[in-house]
Design a protein around this motif. Structure first.
Motif, PDB file in Angstrom:
ATOM      1  N   UNK A  21       0.892  -1.059  -0.044  1.00 40.01           N
ATOM      2  CA  UNK A  21      -0.322  -0.462  -0.249  1.00 40.01           C
ATOM      3  C   UNK A  21       1.195   1.077  -0.209  1.00 40.01           C
ATOM      4  N   UNK A  22       0.155   2.180  -0.849  1.00 39.78           N
ATOM      5  CA  UNK A  22       1.526   3.653  -0.874  1.00 39.78           C
ATOM      6  C   UNK A  22       1.406   4.146   0.441  1.00 39.78           C
ATOM      7  N   UNK A  23       2.816   5.395   0.472  1.00 40.12           N
ATOM      8  CA  UNK A  23       2.527   5.883   1.549  1.00 40.12           C
ATOM      9  C   UNK A  23       1.748   7.455   1.260  1.00 40.12           C
ATOM     10  N   UNK A  24       1.152   7.732   2.225  1.00 45.51           N
ATOM     11  CA  UNK A  24       0.472   9.000   1.533  1.00 45.51           C
ATOM     12  C   UNK A  24       0.527  10.162   2.682  1.00 45.51           C
ATOM     13  N   UNK A  25       1.258  10.833   2.652  1.00 41.18           N
ATOM     14  CA  UNK A  25       1.128  12.082   3.326  1.00 41.18           C
ATOM     15  C   UNK A  25      -0.394  13.163   3.993  1.00 41.18           C
ATOM     16  N   UNK A  26       0.541  13.932   4.667  1.00 39.35           N
ATOM     17  CA  UNK A  26      -0.814  14.637   5.153  1.00 39.35           C
ATOM     18  C   UNK A  26      -2.299  14.429   4.489  1.00 39.35           C
ATOM     19  N   UNK A  27      -1.803  15.752   3.760  1.00 37.92           N
ATOM     20  CA  UNK A  27      -2.814  16.093   3.008  1.00 37.92           C
ATOM     21  C   UNK A  27      -3.686  15.286   2.131  1.00 37.92           C
ATOM     22  N   UNK A  28      -2.618  14.061   1.578  1.00 35.37           N
ATOM     23  CA  UNK A  28      -2.832  12.476   0.857  1.00 35.37           C
ATOM     24  C   UNK A  28      -4.114  11.969   1.901  1.00 35.37           C
ATOM     25  N   UNK A  29      -4.025  12.330   3.087  1.00 42.07           N
ATOM     26  CA  UNK A  29      -5.273  11.050   3.541  1.00 42.07           C
ATOM     27  C   UNK A  29      -5.922  12.021   4.307  1.00 42.07           C
ATOM     28  N   UNK A  30      -5.878  13.355   4.361  1.00 35.11           N
ATOM     29  CA  UNK A  30      -6.838  14.053   4.411  1.00 35.11           C
ATOM     30  C   UNK A  30      -8.108  14.058   3.349  1.00 35.11           C
ATOM     31  N   UNK A  31      -7.503  14.347   2.011  1.00 34.53           N
ATOM     32  CA  UNK A  31      -8.098  14.005   0.714  1.00 34.53           C
ATOM     33  C   UNK A  31      -8.933  12.873   0.547  1.00 34.53           C
ATOM     34  N   UNK A  32      -8.192  11.861   0.814  1.00 30.26           N
ATOM     35  CA  UNK A  32      -8.978  10.268   0.603  1.00 30.26           C
ATOM     36  C   UNK A  32      -9.886  10.198   1.744  1.00 30.26           C
ATOM     37  N   UNK A  33     -10.210  11.153   3.142  1.00 26.90           N
ATOM     38  CA  UNK A  33     -10.784  10.607   3.859  1.00 26.90           C
ATOM     39  C   UNK A  33     -11.875  11.097   3.684  1.00 26.90           C
ATOM     40  N   UNK A  34     -12.171  13.062   3.293  1.00 27.00           N
ATOM     41  CA  UNK A  34     -13.301  13.382   2.430  1.00 27.00           C
ATOM     42  C   UNK A  34     -13.942  12.800   1.673  1.00 27.00           C
ATOM     43  N   UNK A  35     -13.030  12.307   0.846  1.00 29.79           N
ATOM     44  CA  UNK A  35     -13.386  11.450  -0.766  1.00 29.79           C
ATOM     45  C   UNK A  35     -14.364  10.338   0.380  1.00 29.79           C
ATOM     46  N   UNK A  36     -14.577  10.048   1.166  1.00 30.53           N
ATOM     47  CA  UNK A  36     -14.176   7.696   1.675  1.00 30.53           C
ATOM     48  C   UNK A  36     -15.698   8.892   2.753  1.00 30.53           C
ATOM     49  N   UNK A  37     -15.465  10.034   3.242  1.00 28.32           N
ATOM     50  CA  UNK A  37     -16.604  10.732   4.197  1.00 28.32           C
ATOM     51  C   UNK A  37     -17.770  10.967   2.976  1.00 28.32           C
ATOM     52  N   UNK A  38     -18.195  12.019   1.742  1.00 28.44           N
ATOM     53  CA  UNK A  38     -18.903  11.933   1.162  1.00 28.44           C
ATOM     54  C   UNK A  38     -19.307  11.364   0.107  1.00 28.44           C
ATOM     55  N   UNK A  39     -18.438  10.773  -0.106  1.00 26.53           N
ATOM     56  CA  UNK A  39     -19.073   9.515  -1.244  1.00 26.53           C
ATOM     57  C   UNK A  39     -20.321   8.240  -0.383  1.00 26.53           C
ATOM     58  N   UNK A  40     -19.388   8.158   0.801  1.00 29.86           N
ATOM     59  CA  UNK A  40     -20.491   7.049   1.945  1.00 29.86           C
ATOM     60  C   UNK A  40     -22.011   7.901   2.355  1.00 29.86           C
TER      61      UNK A  40
END
Length: 356
Positions: free
Chosen positions: A1-20
């Motif tokens: 699994x790719x190592x993400x920086x803090x901005x990428x983790x926040x972006x992923x979590x935002x997209x995950x929450x919005x999609x759900x």
């Protein structure tokens, strides 16, 4: 699994929450029932654009965030989990073509509008039933483009077409000389045959002779990211079902044969994730993109085909019904497998890149 920086983790979590919360599969069902002219919900697309997702790979100087391809892939993966109908992949690919090959004037004219979500862009390449970028008959004469493109993704809502002609890529604005004929595919998304009859066209003169191949590699990798999200969701939903469904007075997940099948799928999913994230990392680094894109799309095709088929089968008879969401993933999978290169096409291309 790719190592993400803090901005990428926040972006992923935002997209995950919005999609759900805002775009679950129920939202896709609503789009399917209402049949908006664009093929997606304009309100949902506006929300995505306001969150900056349309401009992730666009430079800051032109209204984007320039977060990179890994960031774009993370968002697309989360949207793939809920089969969200949106033009984000098509628009991102169109924007990347302008970033790679556009003049300063073209970038200034189009990129801010794409980044803000004001307009939707899409890529028009194939002219036959199968992907083959070497067979292009579209021609440009005196700044007028003539030809027909089959199965153009998100064409119904697109205002800008990045069109492959025999001598390069061209920008064509929707209007005079552009005619759309809708094509209904199994995924129930926006596709159209687009006929250009003397349409005004501007060439993307930068980016080198391999501009089309570079754009297509981006299309393959980003499409593979959507497929990764779909495969992950099918696996998770199927595993949950096996843990709950009781047959012969036993939970299905207790049967060793089904455990073995799910274990094999788990391994395949890990291989797919490695290939897709490797492609996104190659785009961000600029090294080995062609091979990484070919591997990512080939592996995404293979694994999602298997995962979607097994997901429906392991759900039993109800997996074939419209009441259950699992069938949507199989239908979307078959369309994406054929987009920008089937498994056999990608394998041949990899062999060619390796010198065989």
């Amino acid at each position: 699994m790719a190592i993400l920086n803090e901005e990428q983790e926040m972006l992923r979590d935002m997209a995950r929450e919005w999609a759900a919360n805002e775009s679950p599969v129920a939202a896709f069902r609503k789009v399917r029932a209402e049949k908006p002219a664009e093929g997606y919900s304009p309100d949902a697309w506006s929300a995505m654009a306001q969150m900056g997702w349309a401009g992730i790979v666009i430079p800051e100087a032109h209204g984007g965030s320039d977060f990179g391809w890994m960031s774009a892939g993370l968002v697309v993966e989360e949207l793939g989990k809920s089969v969200t109908a949106s033009p984000i992949v098509a628009t991102t690919i169109a924007a990347s073509a302008i970033v790679l090959g556009g003049s300063d004037e073209q970038k200034a004219k189009w990129l801010p509008r794409l980044a803000s979500g004001e307009i939707v862009g899409t890529l028009a390449v194939d002219e036959g039933a199968r992907h083959d970028s070497s067979r292009i008959e579209t021609r440009v004469n005196g700044g007028k483009l003539t030809g027909t493109k089959a199965f153009v993704h998100e064409a119904d809502g697109a205002a800008l077409f990045v069109v492959a002609a025999a001598d390069g890529l061209y920008l064509v604005e929707r209007g005079e000389g552009v005619t759309l004929s809708p094509r209904k595919l199994t995924d129930m998304r926006s596709h159209a045959e687009v006929t250009f009859d003397g349409a005004a066209a501007e060439r993307l003169a930068g980016g080198g002779d391999d501009l089309l191949d570079r754009v297509l590699d981006r299309a393959r990798i980003l499409t593979a990211a959507e497929m990764l999200g779909m495969a992950q969701q099918v696996f998770d939903v199927t595993l949950d079902y096996l843990k709950q469904r009781v047959q012969f007075n036993q939970v299905l997940a207790s049967f060793q044969a089904l455990q073995h099948r799910m274990a094999d799928l788990f391994g395949d999913l890990a291989m797919m994730r490695s290939a897709v994230e490797g492609g996104l990392e190659a785009l961000d680094s600029g090294f080995g993109v062609a091979r990484a894109a070919t591997v990512a799309k080939a592996e995404a095709n293979r694994v999602l085909h298997l995962m979607s088929r097994e997901g429906v089968q392991l759900h039993g008879g109800i997996g074939m019904t419209d009441e259950y969401d699992i069938g949507f993933y199989l239908k979307r999978a078959r369309v994406l497998e054929a987009s920008w290169g089937s498994t056999s096409y990608c394998r041949r291309r990899f062999a060619s890149l390796a010198g065989y």
